[in-house]
Design a protein around this motif. Structure first.
Motif, mmCIF file in Angstrom:
data_model
loop_
_atom_site.group_PDB
_atom_site.id
_atom_site.type_symbol
_atom_site.label_atom_id
_atom_site.label_comp_id
_atom_site.label_asym_id
_atom_site.label_seq_id
_atom_site.Cartn_x
_atom_site.Cartn_y
_atom_site.Cartn_z
ATOM 1 N N MET B 1 -23.719 25.464 -64.611
ATOM 2 C CA MET B 1 -22.547 24.831 -65.226
ATOM 3 C C MET B 1 -21.862 23.916 -64.210
ATOM 4 S SD MET B 1 -21.203 26.383 -68.304
ATOM 5 C CE MET B 1 -19.723 27.391 -68.062
ATOM 6 N N MET B 2 -21.763 24.420 -62.962
ATOM 7 C CA MET B 2 -21.145 23.616 -61.916
ATOM 8 C C MET B 2 -21.961 22.347 -61.671
ATOM 9 S SD MET B 2 -18.557 25.404 -61.171
ATOM 10 C CE MET B 2 -17.745 26.779 -60.388
ATOM 11 N N THR B 5 -21.463 19.876 -64.292
ATOM 12 C CA THR B 5 -20.152 19.232 -64.168
ATOM 13 C C THR B 5 -20.195 18.149 -63.103
ATOM 14 O OG1 THR B 5 -19.020 21.252 -64.864
ATOM 15 C CG2 THR B 5 -17.719 19.636 -63.639
ATOM 16 N N VAL B 6 -20.834 18.460 -61.964
ATOM 17 C CA VAL B 6 -20.934 17.474 -60.881
ATOM 18 C C VAL B 6 -21.740 16.266 -61.355
ATOM 19 C CG1 VAL B 6 -21.873 17.054 -58.579
ATOM 20 C CG2 VAL B 6 -20.626 19.180 -59.056
ATOM 21 N N THR B 8 -21.948 15.151 -64.369
ATOM 22 C CA THR B 8 -21.071 14.376 -65.262
ATOM 23 C C THR B 8 -20.161 13.482 -64.442
ATOM 24 O OG1 THR B 8 -21.073 16.117 -66.954
ATOM 25 C CG2 THR B 8 -19.232 14.566 -66.994
ATOM 26 N N TYR B 9 -19.592 14.051 -63.368
ATOM 27 C CA TYR B 9 -18.695 13.283 -62.499
ATOM 28 C C TYR B 9 -19.442 12.117 -61.842
ATOM 29 C CZ TYR B 9 -16.163 11.963 -58.326
ATOM 30 O OH TYR B 9 -15.556 11.231 -57.343
ATOM 31 N N GLY B 12 -19.926 9.212 -64.014
ATOM 32 C CA GLY B 12 -18.682 8.443 -64.130
ATOM 33 C C GLY B 12 -18.432 7.621 -62.886
ATOM 34 N N GLU B 13 -18.682 8.234 -61.732
ATOM 35 C CA GLU B 13 -18.407 7.555 -60.458
ATOM 36 C C GLU B 13 -19.326 6.359 -60.266
ATOM 37 O OE1 GLU B 13 -15.797 8.337 -59.201
ATOM 38 O OE2 GLU B 13 -15.894 7.101 -57.405
ATOM 39 N N LEU B 25 -24.398 12.775 -71.244
ATOM 40 C CA LEU B 25 -23.086 13.411 -71.106
ATOM 41 C C LEU B 25 -22.816 14.386 -72.249
ATOM 42 C CD1 LEU B 25 -21.119 10.266 -69.967
ATOM 43 C CD2 LEU B 25 -21.513 12.318 -68.598
ATOM 44 N N ALA B 29 -22.482 18.455 -72.221
ATOM 45 C CA ALA B 29 -21.319 19.158 -72.791
ATOM 46 C C ALA B 29 -21.790 20.243 -73.766
ATOM 47 C CB ALA B 29 -20.411 18.164 -73.507
ATOM 48 N N LYS B 32 -23.236 23.207 -71.729
ATOM 49 C CA LYS B 32 -22.151 24.005 -71.118
ATOM 50 C C LYS B 32 -21.369 24.743 -72.196
ATOM 51 C CE LYS B 32 -20.168 20.723 -68.545
ATOM 52 N NZ LYS B 32 -19.291 20.119 -67.522
#
Lengths: 193, 73
Positions: B1-2, B5-6, B8-9, B12-13, B25, B29, B32
């Protein structure tokens, strides 16, 4: 004699049934909110693209990690009370609350940054959705933390045990819902472009 | 899950956008969300009705977001 196929009875929902109807209603409201955001984004694509870039993705990602971790701590609290380990249950709930506090602090920093730049609900459609959606979730985090704190207090008074822990499961289910909502909110509002 | 999440970030970055990024994405979601519903909320083994409501919500919301994105493109 043919081996009888034992039909497993479905498990009961953890916690009170009432909380699940509350959860379903909340998810319905958030679901409508998410779809409304997506439709408004459809109608104002350029504006949403432009102002989405002003959001702090780092804080959004950090808050996602905090909520997932906090949710995991709540899972451990439920497992602990099922094994009659009351003190351990209380400690896991404290750890989960810490995650919630971290979320609220980071969120407040994010809001402070926006408000001090003069941004408000009436600035434009994007910020109206961003602020109302995340504030609505913010309030749910606070309510979830109040529920968890109440559980910790009752647990300290010996209200829960391996035989009686419905209240812990009820609070846990609500907290997981708060996490589940953020799992959608973060990519939708901060990332998808 | 972590890790999801990273990732996903990072998307975006790095300012990835477009259909592939959106599909990734939303799929992330859903994965998760499914994990939270099944394992954290412990709905694994609960009667079909409740699971249908929770997973139905997750899939419908993500599908709605995807459809709105497809229309935008």
């Amino acid at each position: 004699m043919s081996s009888a196929r034992i039909k497993l009875e479905p498990k009961l929902l953890p916690g009170d049934l009432a909380i699940w109807f509350f959860i379903f209603m909340e998810l319905l409201v958030f679901g409508i909110f998410f779809i409304s955001y997506a439709v408004m984004r459809l109608l104002n694509a350029e504006m949403f693209q432009q102002y989405q870039l002003t959001l702090n993705k780092e804080i959004g990602a950090a808050n996602t990690l905090l909520l997932i971790t906090s949710s995991y701590f709540v899972v451990r609290a439920v497992h602990a009370i099922r094994q009659d380990r009351v003190v351990s249950c209380i400690h896991w709930i404290y750890a989960a609350l810490l995650g919630g506090v971290g979320f609220l602090i980071l969120k407040s920093v994010e809001y402070y940054d926006k408000f001090s730049a003069g941004i408000s609900l009436s600035t434009n459609t994007f910020y109206m959705f961003y602020l109302s959606l995340t504030m609505f979730h913010f309030l749910h985090v606070i309510l979830g933390m109040i529920i968890l704190a109440a559980i910790a207090i009752k647990a300290k008074r010996g209200a829960y045990s391996a035989q009686n822990h419905t209240g812990v499961e009820t609070g846990a289910s609500y907290w997981h819902m708060v996490d589940l909502v953020w799992i959608i909110l973060f990519p939708l509002v901060y990332i998808i472009r | 899950m972590m890790a999801l999440t990273v990732s996903t970030y990072i998307i975006g970055e790095l300012d990835y956008y477009g259909m592939t990024a959106v599909l990734f994405l939303l799929l992330t979601a859903i994965i998760k969300g499914s994990f939270i519903i099944r394992d954290f909320m412990e709905l694994k083994g609960v009667s079909f009705l409740w699971r249908a409501i929770m997973f139905g919500w997750l899939w419908l919301v993500c599908l709605g977001i995807l459809i709105s994105y497809v229309i935008t493109v």
